[in-house]
Design a protein around this motif. Structure first.
Motif, PDB file in Angstrom:
ATOM      1  N   LYS A   1      -4.537 -23.599 -10.075  1.00  0.00           N
ATOM      2  CA  LYS A   1      -3.126 -23.411  -9.781  1.00  0.00           C
ATOM      3  C   LYS A   1      -2.988 -22.595  -8.503  1.00  0.00           C
ATOM      4  CE  LYS A   1       1.121 -21.451 -11.654  1.00  0.00           C
ATOM      5  NZ  LYS A   1       1.746 -20.686 -12.767  1.00  0.00           N
ATOM      6  N   ILE A   2      -2.256 -23.102  -7.551  1.00  0.00           N
ATOM      7  CA  ILE A   2      -2.071 -22.412  -6.284  1.00  0.00           C
ATOM      8  C   ILE A   2      -0.927 -21.414  -6.413  1.00  0.00           C
ATOM      9  CG2 ILE A   2      -1.527 -22.644  -3.833  1.00  0.00           C
ATOM     10  CD1 ILE A   2      -4.240 -23.742  -4.601  1.00  0.00           C
ATOM     11  N   SER A   3      -1.225 -20.159  -6.131  1.00  0.00           N
ATOM     12  CA  SER A   3      -0.226 -19.089  -6.139  1.00  0.00           C
ATOM     13  C   SER A   3      -0.499 -18.192  -4.942  1.00  0.00           C
ATOM     14  CB  SER A   3      -0.329 -18.276  -7.435  1.00  0.00           C
ATOM     15  OG  SER A   3      -1.543 -17.547  -7.451  1.00  0.00           O
ATOM     16  N   PRO A   4       0.430 -17.286  -4.604  1.00  0.00           N
ATOM     17  CA  PRO A   4       0.170 -16.371  -3.477  1.00  0.00           C
ATOM     18  C   PRO A   4      -1.123 -15.571  -3.653  1.00  0.00           C
ATOM     19  CG  PRO A   4       2.469 -16.287  -4.113  1.00  0.00           C
ATOM     20  CD  PRO A   4       1.785 -17.127  -5.139  1.00  0.00           C
TER      21      PRO A   4
ATOM     22  N   SER B   1       1.123 -13.201  -0.396  1.00  0.00           N
ATOM     23  CA  SER B   1      -0.227 -13.665  -0.067  1.00  0.00           C
ATOM     24  C   SER B   1      -0.876 -12.785   0.999  1.00  0.00           C
ATOM     25  CB  SER B   1      -0.174 -15.118   0.406  1.00  0.00           C
ATOM     26  OG  SER B   1      -1.446 -15.555   0.820  1.00  0.00           O
ATOM     27  N   LEU B   2      -0.136 -12.497   2.075  1.00  0.00           N
ATOM     28  CA  LEU B   2      -0.687 -11.679   3.165  1.00  0.00           C
ATOM     29  C   LEU B   2      -0.980 -10.252   2.697  1.00  0.00           C
ATOM     30  CD1 LEU B   2       1.596 -12.838   6.125  1.00  0.00           C
ATOM     31  CD2 LEU B   2      -0.784 -13.466   5.699  1.00  0.00           C
ATOM     32  N   ILE B   3      -0.040  -9.658   1.935  1.00  0.00           N
ATOM     33  CA  ILE B   3      -0.237  -8.294   1.460  1.00  0.00           C
ATOM     34  C   ILE B   3      -1.406  -8.230   0.477  1.00  0.00           C
ATOM     35  CG2 ILE B   3       0.795  -6.434   0.093  1.00  0.00           C
ATOM     36  CD1 ILE B   3       3.499  -7.214   1.351  1.00  0.00           C
ATOM     37  N   THR B   4      -1.511  -9.226  -0.405  1.00  0.00           N
ATOM     38  CA  THR B   4      -2.608  -9.262  -1.370  1.00  0.00           C
ATOM     39  C   THR B   4      -3.953  -9.380  -0.661  1.00  0.00           C
ATOM     40  OG1 THR B   4      -1.192 -10.309  -3.028  1.00  0.00           O
ATOM     41  CG2 THR B   4      -3.566 -10.476  -3.359  1.00  0.00           C
TER      42      THR B   4
ATOM     43  N   TYR C   1      -9.138  -6.370   0.722  1.00  0.00           N
ATOM     44  CA  TYR C   1     -10.124  -5.721   1.596  1.00  0.00           C
ATOM     45  C   TYR C   1     -10.233  -4.230   1.262  1.00  0.00           C
ATOM     46  CZ  TYR C   1     -10.883  -9.621   4.835  1.00  0.00           C
ATOM     47  OH  TYR C   1     -11.258 -10.810   5.388  1.00  0.00           O
ATOM     48  N   VAL C   2      -9.091  -3.597   1.100  1.00  0.00           N
ATOM     49  CA  VAL C   2      -9.068  -2.162   0.838  1.00  0.00           C
ATOM     50  C   VAL C   2      -9.686  -1.843  -0.515  1.00  0.00           C
ATOM     51  CG1 VAL C   2      -7.573  -0.163   0.481  1.00  0.00           C
ATOM     52  CG2 VAL C   2      -7.049  -1.798   2.295  1.00  0.00           C
ATOM     53  N   LEU C   3      -9.256  -2.556  -1.550  1.00  0.00           N
ATOM     54  CA  LEU C   3      -9.695  -2.227  -2.914  1.00  0.00           C
ATOM     55  C   LEU C   3     -11.160  -2.567  -3.135  1.00  0.00           C
ATOM     56  CD1 LEU C   3      -6.543  -3.390  -4.918  1.00  0.00           C
ATOM     57  CD2 LEU C   3      -7.192  -1.065  -4.240  1.00  0.00           C
ATOM     58  N   VAL C   4     -11.616  -3.698  -2.586  1.00  0.00           N
ATOM     59  CA  VAL C   4     -13.040  -4.052  -2.736  1.00  0.00           C
ATOM     60  C   VAL C   4     -13.930  -3.033  -2.026  1.00  0.00           C
ATOM     61  CG1 VAL C   4     -14.799  -5.760  -2.135  1.00  0.00           C
ATOM     62  CG2 VAL C   4     -12.627  -6.502  -3.096  1.00  0.00           C
ATOM     63  N   SER C   5     -13.571  -2.684  -0.778  1.00  0.00           N
ATOM     64  CA  SER C   5     -14.374  -1.700  -0.037  1.00  0.00           C
ATOM     65  C   SER C   5     -14.329  -0.341  -0.721  1.00  0.00           C
ATOM     66  CB  SER C   5     -13.872  -1.585   1.406  1.00  0.00           C
ATOM     67  OG  SER C   5     -12.537  -1.120   1.453  1.00  0.00           O
ATOM     68  N   PHE C   6     -13.166   0.047  -1.226  1.00  0.00           N
ATOM     69  CA  PHE C   6     -13.032   1.333  -1.917  1.00  0.00           C
ATOM     70  C   PHE C   6     -13.858   1.355  -3.201  1.00  0.00           C
ATOM     71  CE2 PHE C   6     -10.746   4.189  -4.873  1.00  0.00           C
ATOM     72  CZ  PHE C   6     -10.830   5.364  -4.139  1.00  0.00           C
ATOM     73  N   GLY C   7     -13.839   0.279  -3.950  1.00  0.00           N
ATOM     74  CA  GLY C   7     -14.625   0.218  -5.178  1.00  0.00           C
ATOM     75  C   GLY C   7     -16.114   0.326  -4.918  1.00  0.00           C
TER      76      GLY C   7
ATOM     77  N   LEU D   1      -0.490  -2.544   5.052  1.00  0.00           N
ATOM     78  CA  LEU D   1       0.941  -2.838   4.924  1.00  0.00           C
ATOM     79  C   LEU D   1       1.591  -3.015   6.292  1.00  0.00           C
ATOM     80  CD1 LEU D   1       1.954  -0.424   2.007  1.00  0.00           C
ATOM     81  CD2 LEU D   1       1.683  -2.921   1.912  1.00  0.00           C
ATOM     82  N   ILE D   2       1.198  -2.129   7.239  1.00  0.00           N
ATOM     83  CA  ILE D   2       1.746  -2.230   8.604  1.00  0.00           C
ATOM     84  C   ILE D   2       1.337  -3.555   9.242  1.00  0.00           C
ATOM     85  CG2 ILE D   2       1.596  -1.263  10.937  1.00  0.00           C
ATOM     86  CD1 ILE D   2       1.340   1.524   9.581  1.00  0.00           C
ATOM     87  N   LEU D   3       0.065  -3.945   9.087  1.00  0.00           N
ATOM     88  CA  LEU D   3      -0.407  -5.203   9.659  1.00  0.00           C
ATOM     89  C   LEU D   3       0.296  -6.400   9.009  1.00  0.00           C
ATOM     90  CD1 LEU D   3      -4.247  -4.474   9.926  1.00  0.00           C
ATOM     91  CD2 LEU D   3      -2.640  -4.733  11.818  1.00  0.00           C
ATOM     92  N   SER D   4       0.495  -6.347   7.696  1.00  0.00           N
ATOM     93  CA  SER D   4       1.161  -7.451   6.996  1.00  0.00           C
ATOM     94  C   SER D   4       2.606  -7.588   7.459  1.00  0.00           C
ATOM     95  CB  SER D   4       1.107  -7.212   5.486  1.00  0.00           C
ATOM     96  OG  SER D   4      -0.235  -7.164   5.025  1.00  0.00           O
ATOM     97  N   VAL D   5       3.291  -6.468   7.602  1.00  0.00           N
ATOM     98  CA  VAL D   5       4.682  -6.494   8.078  1.00  0.00           C
ATOM     99  C   VAL D   5       4.743  -7.058   9.491  1.00  0.00           C
ATOM    100  CG1 VAL D   5       6.639  -5.041   8.737  1.00  0.00           C
ATOM    101  CG2 VAL D   5       5.467  -4.629   6.567  1.00  0.00           C
ATOM    102  N   TRP D   6       3.779  -6.669  10.331  1.00  0.00           N
ATOM    103  CA  TRP D   6       3.760  -7.186  11.700  1.00  0.00           C
ATOM    104  C   TRP D   6       3.552  -8.698  11.711  1.00  0.00           C
ATOM    105  CZ3 TRP D   6       0.065  -9.883  14.408  1.00  0.00           C
ATOM    106  CH2 TRP D   6       0.317 -10.057  15.774  1.00  0.00           C
ATOM    107  N   GLU D   7       2.621  -9.189  10.875  1.00  0.00           N
ATOM    108  CA  GLU D   7       2.368 -10.632  10.806  1.00  0.00           C
ATOM    109  C   GLU D   7       3.625 -11.386  10.411  1.00  0.00           C
ATOM    110  OE1 GLU D   7      -1.696 -12.082   9.339  1.00  0.00           O
ATOM    111  OE2 GLU D   7      -1.448 -10.168   8.295  1.00  0.00           O
ATOM    112  N   ILE D   8       4.304 -10.862   9.401  1.00  0.00           N
ATOM    113  CA  ILE D   8       5.511 -11.528   8.897  1.00  0.00           C
ATOM    114  C   ILE D   8       6.597 -11.558   9.961  1.00  0.00           C
ATOM    115  CG2 ILE D   8       7.367 -11.325   7.202  1.00  0.00           C
ATOM    116  CD1 ILE D   8       5.122 -10.091   5.325  1.00  0.00           C
ATOM    117  N   ARG D   9       6.810 -10.442  10.644  1.00  0.00           N
ATOM    118  CA  ARG D   9       7.842 -10.393  11.691  1.00  0.00           C
ATOM    119  C   ARG D   9       7.508 -11.323  12.837  1.00  0.00           C
ATOM    120  NH1 ARG D   9       9.664  -4.000  12.259  1.00  0.00           N
ATOM    121  NH2 ARG D   9      10.691  -3.877  10.221  1.00  0.00           N
TER     122      ARG D   9
END
Length: 796
Positions: A394-397, A712-715, A720-726, A773-781
């Motif tokens: 199933k395709i989801s964000p 999708s972009l934020i996830t 990246y953040v959560l995997v590297s942090f873990g 979050l900043i990068l995702s917002v920039w991509e969207i804009r």
């Protein structure tokens, strides 16, 4: 090299490389930042190591001192061909002032003032030249002679009568006075003093070839000159400490750091170049169809990397050298070296050039080995192979974000690796910092019984006080009657400053006593902290601090203790750990025990002394500490017997500044290395955004909403953040625990418990989340600025 039958195409390849540089401004900026950061880190650390060594070498201002000299003997020293500098000084000794402080008067010539530059500096005016002139300590003037300046008159009670002086200079001591002030008088005043003894001059000497001469030869030379002129001598301990110059340990540390930075730099620069090459594979394919060879493509890529290196390496090296030199210097000695800094700069330039060359090897292979047909078909951002797709998903964000992570596994792995590497260094250094706090250090080293204050005698007053030691039952009773004081624990018994010689080398140091009533001098406690040897079995066996083991002294070595002209021959039976036995009374009192003797030998040295108490620890109700400190200060000042006080809070404050500098520097270094990962993450996000514009517009045209795209972009970014942090936590905790333990042992705290760096690691996680979050917002804009049709055409 161009063969005679070949066309010289170097001008064309250079022109193509320049055009490529002009079209890749974002990539160029990221690579220059990464190269500059790598050069800065290596240059700063390399310069710091050399600057610290240089400043320490400059602080080792003399190799030996000769005592009990006449002016004729000093002249003989000046005529010794091996000696470069001879300093002359004369101490008039300690004078107790009615106000309760101690005044130390001394004459020093210009050479002596230069050699003593680490102890005091002349801040204003000149050193005294006339009999009635004096150079006074700034702290003393501010406290007892306010509104007094150079040229004003000042009076002291010396030998029962008032002595007038004119202030010629203001000096500043490198340490807090604790009520003891040094002032400097002229030679004519010394010679006209009633206590003047022309055979009591002292001289510090510097040898011309000390840096290139072995310690053994230098010791023999010092002893030979002392015997020749008939003078006692002692060695400058600072000069003889280990690791004065460039050592294997320092080189290994610098190489290890270079490898860390090299690894981080190669990972990031290679990733940035690979992304850039992938985006331009079609262009390279077009060039290949026109006849461009793989070697010419290599020359183009090498030209680009070399040009970016020239832009990135010099500013990083220069800035790193400046910062390293400043950090490695101190207020008394500069770490600048015209030889070491160019050496570091050349070494870092070679390492950084090698780093860039290694970084572009793999991207070059991609560009050179891709055939023209494959290059024309090449898509910068590929989907997974058809046979590996599962159509029942199933395709989801959120699933779309997971799919995007797996589409270019090398790019994803490179970004995660750079984030994990910097995060691990930060986590380990932060763990060591929070597990080794100043409070723990002070409790382990200075206030082991949980006390709040230590009071102690001045070095000169212990054995000479005989029956008048102020640390007596009367004072103890007075203190225990003070509100808030719960208990007084005797820490050290001592005879004070003791003169002794080992293997013919005369020196002096604090001499403690093995005694039942003192906690640090208790037989079982000292035995527990022996490094080598055994406890004294008779009164003529003594213990030395473990620092003498580094100077080659072994158990069984003869030692002569001198008191009032009498020499007592003893034997070294063992060495004690200075971290636990005979500890200093705070950071201002330089009074650790160098020597420990038996009670019987102490009584033989000072037959009329009954009380050898030297320091007490005071246990208090901490809610009354401010009032207690004031009360103790009043009581010990009223005694006027040279008592001093150090508080737990003052020592903690001092250690905070020292330990924060150390651990703060390590964490700052880790953050800078983490910056490599952040650069890689930003570049990857921006390149993905550029490569996927057409794909995203297609998805939106078949029903993907903006809200789903945002998710999708934020996830994807948060993964990246959560995997590297873990992974940082999973790998970092097993490493951080033993590292923190090892650092604790290094600081003399073997029993500390591991503390998780919640604040530091929380800040690390917060920074990465905010960045994503900043990068995702920039991509969207950015996507909103163009219509779907424009986005689809932009990639054609």
């Amino acid at each position: 090299m161009t063969w005679p039958f070949e066309n010289d195409t170097s001008a064309i390849t250079k022109k193509l490389a320049k055009k490529s540089l002009q079209s890749e401004k974002r990539r160029n900026f990221m690579i220059i930042i990464a190269i500059s950061l790598a050069a800065f880190l290596m240059s700063m650390c390399g310069t710091l190591f050399f600057a610290f060594q240089e400043s320490q070498n400059n602080m080792a201002t003399f190799q030996a001192s000769y005592d009990n000299l006449t002016e004729d003997k000093i002249e003989k020293l000046r005529h010794q061909p091996e000696i470069e500098t001879v300093a002359s000084l004369y101490n008039l000794g300690e004078i107790k002032m009615p106000e309760g402080y101690s005044l130390y008067l001394a004459y020093m010539d210009d050479a002596a003032c230069y050699i003593a530059r680490n102890q005091f500096t002349l801040k204003d005016g000149t050193m005294p030249s006339k009999e009635n002139e004096i150079a006074v300590d700034r702290e003393m003037v501010n406290k007892y002679f306010s509104n007094t300046a150079i040229g004003d008159k000042i009076s002291f009670q010396i030998n029962g009568k008032s002595q007038d002086f004119v202030i010629s200079g203001i000096t500043e001591s490198s340490t807090e006075s604790q009520g003891n002030y040094s002032c400097y008088i002229s030679k004519s005043f010394v010679e006209n003093s009633p206590n003047y003894n022309p055979e009591k001059y002292q001289s510090y000497v510097c040898f011309a070839d000390a840096d290139s001469t072995s310690k053994a030869i230098l010791k023999e030379r010092i002893a030979s000159i002392g015997k020749e002129i008939g003078a006692d001598y002692s060695l400058g301990f600072l000069f003889f400490r280990e690791n004065m110059g460039l050592s294997f340990e320092n080189i290994l540390t610098f190489v290890s750091l270079s490898v860390l930075v090299l690894f981080a730099g190669i990972t990031v620069i290679q990733s940035i170049f690979r992304i850039s090459i992938n985006e331009k594979i079609r262009n390279f394919g077009q060039l290949r169809t026109l006849g461009t060879t793989a070697l010419q493509i290599k020359k183009m890529i090498n030209y680009e990397s070399r040009h970016l290196s020239w832009l990135g390496i010099p500013p990083g090296i220069v800035l790193g050298a400046i910062v390293g030199t400043v950090l490695g210097s101190n207020e008394f000695s500069s770490g600048f070296s015209p030889i070491n800094i160019p050496f570091v700069m050349i070494g870092v330039s070679i390492i950084c050039t090698l780093m860039v060359k290694l970084s572009v090897r793999k991207p070059f292979k991609i560009a050179a080995t891709t055939s023209p047909i494959e290059a024309v078909r090449y898509i910068a951002y590929r989907n997974a192979p058809m046979q590996s797709r599962k159509h029942n998903k199933k395709i989801s964000p959120y699933s779309l974000a997971l799919l995007n992570l797996g589409r270019d596994k090398k790019k994803t792995a490179s970004t995660l690796l750079s984030l994990i590497f910097g995060g691990l260094l930060l986590f380990i250094s932060a763990s060591a910092a929070v597990s080794n706090t100043p409070e723990q250090f002070v409790r382990e080293k200075f206030f082991v019984n949980g006390g709040s204050f230590r009071i102690y005698l001045s070095e000169e007053s212990v054995g000479k006080n005989e029956t008048n030691n102020p640390l007596n039952e009367s004072l103890k009773e007075e203190l225990l009657n003070t509100k808030g004081i719960q208990k007084i624990i005797p820490l050290r018994d001592s005879v004070g400053m003791c003169h002794y010689s080992i293997n013919g080398n005369a020196t002096e140091g604090m001499c403690d006593i093995i005694s039942v009533q003192s906690t640090e001098g208790n037989f079982s406690f000292v035995e527990q902290h022996l490094i080598d040897g055994q406890m004294p079995k008779n009164q003529f066996e003594v213990l030395l601090t473990d620092g003498y083991m580094e100077l080659g002294i072994t158990k069984g070595t003869p030692i002569k203790i001198t008191n009032s002209g009498e020499e007592i021959e003893c034997i070294v039976s063992g060495f004690f750990d200075k971290s636990f036995v005979g500890t200093e009374n705070g950071t201002d009192a330089i009074d650790p025990a160098n020597l420990i003797i038996t009670q019987e030998l102490a009584q033989q040295l000072f037959t009329n002394t009954e009380n050898f108490a030297y320091s007490w620890e005071i246990i208090t109700d901490k809610t009354y500490n401010d009032e207690i400190e004031s009360a103790i200060q009043q009581k010990i000042t009223s005694k006027e017997k040279g008592l001093s006080i150090c508080s737990y809070n003052d020592v903690v404050e001092y250690m905070e500044s020292s330990m924060n500098l150390l651990f703060g520097s390590l964490q700052m270094l880790s953050l800078l290395i983490l910056l490599f990962g952040i650069i890689n993450l930003i570049n990857m996000t921006l390149s993905n955004h550029q490569a996927r514009k057409q794909e995203i517009s297609t998805l939106r045209s078949v029903g993907l909403s903006l809200k789903q795209l945002y998710r999708s972009l934020i996830t994807e970014g948060l993964l990246y953040v959560l995997v590297s942090f873990g992974i940082v936590l999973l790998v970092g905790i097993p490493i951080a625990i033993p590292v923190s333990k090892a650092v604790g042992i290094l600081f003399g705290m073997p029993n500390l418990s591991y503390q998780f760096p919640t604040m530091q690691i929380g800040g690390y996680l917060l920074i990465l989340i905010l960045l994503q979050l900043i990068l995702s917002v920039w991509e969207i804009r950015d996507l909103k600025k163009r219509s779907l049709t424009e986005q689809m055409r932009a990639m054609e």
